[in-house]
Design an enzyme around this catalytic site. Sequence first.
Site, PDB file in Angstrom:
ATOM      1  N   HIS A  89       0.833  -1.207   0.000  1.00  0.00           N
ATOM      2  CA  HIS A  89       0.000   0.000   0.000  1.00  0.00           C
ATOM      3  C   HIS A  89       0.864   1.253   0.000  1.00  0.00           C
ATOM      4  CE1 HIS A  89      -3.176  -2.766   1.300  1.00  0.00           C
ATOM      5  NE2 HIS A  89      -4.059  -1.791   1.115  1.00  0.00           N
ATOM      6  N   ASN A 120       7.819  -4.293   3.407  1.00  0.00           N
ATOM      7  CA  ASN A 120       6.402  -3.986   3.573  1.00  0.00           C
ATOM      8  C   ASN A 120       5.952  -4.197   5.011  1.00  0.00           C
ATOM      9  OD1 ASN A 120       3.672  -3.556   3.237  1.00  0.00           O
ATOM     10  ND2 ASN A 120       3.377  -5.093   1.674  1.00  0.00           N
TER      11      ASN A 120
END
Length: 317
Positions: A89, A120
């Site tokens: 994201h 991440n």
Amino acid sequence: MAAKNFSRFQGSRRFLSGFVAGTLAGAAGAGLAALPLFRSRGAEAAPAAGAPEGDADRKHCKFQPDPSIPSPFSAFNEDYVGSGWSRGHMAPAGNNKFSNKAMAETFYLSNIVPQDFDNNSGYWNRVEMYCRELTERFEDVWIVSGPLTLPQTGSDGKKIVTYQVIGEDNVAVPSHLYKVILARRSPESAEPLALGAFVVPNEAISFRPQLTEFQVSLQDLEKLSGLVFFPHLDRTGDIRNLCAVDTCKLLGFQEFTLYLSTRKIEGARSVPRLEKVLENLKSAGIEPDDHFMSRYKKKLEELKAKEQSEAQTRKPS
């Protein structure tokens, strides 16, 4: 030694998302540099509720193509399968708990880039947590995140831009990720705005490097990205270095491990799995704090009650 209590994140104030550069994708890689895709999050608009607050739950969200992006320029979930890269994201889902719709939109693949798995879940996650923590000290926080593909200098001294692409749609794998943070103490405060720009390699990063090691000037980042950040910002005014005004300190190993372990409590579906969470935490040499134990005991009671109910149901009449 007990780590810090993470219940403090529940009381954050206002979090304003900025512009988010999404995945660059195209047939046969065409237009990757010339066709960046952006999703506006209303950087100049009225703020929404505090990001960590609300009832939206990511377990109800699914990664999917952005319906506003034409199919030839979109990434698809199949592109990530077996690629060795996670779906990272840019606008975090955790910042959009105030709205089911807003959280679901963060799972559009226009907001996703191929990201190193450890980066991440580790370093980048810690940077995002620091951004949320800023809302305890600043009433308004604007965040801009996106991917970069930076040149490398070869043995012959020539600079070359190369990057991996994944899937049939040739989704570009960025070499770096950037984040720009602009913070304001309050609309009424006479204190200067605080700004920080950071460029982080898209690779596993240990707990040792501090965020300041990845800090760059806003002008350098604009040159690297080809973007102008906060175009209405008066740069002739007094703007302070965020890392001089605030700490720019990320969570350490103990605090971060405790935070992740606390989150795993809710995901435990049996008593043995729940007990394993506590066992692993103690094996790492970390003493659970009161917040962790409160969540743990509550979950343990729920699971035991569920097991007893299921046992009663299985009894022959």
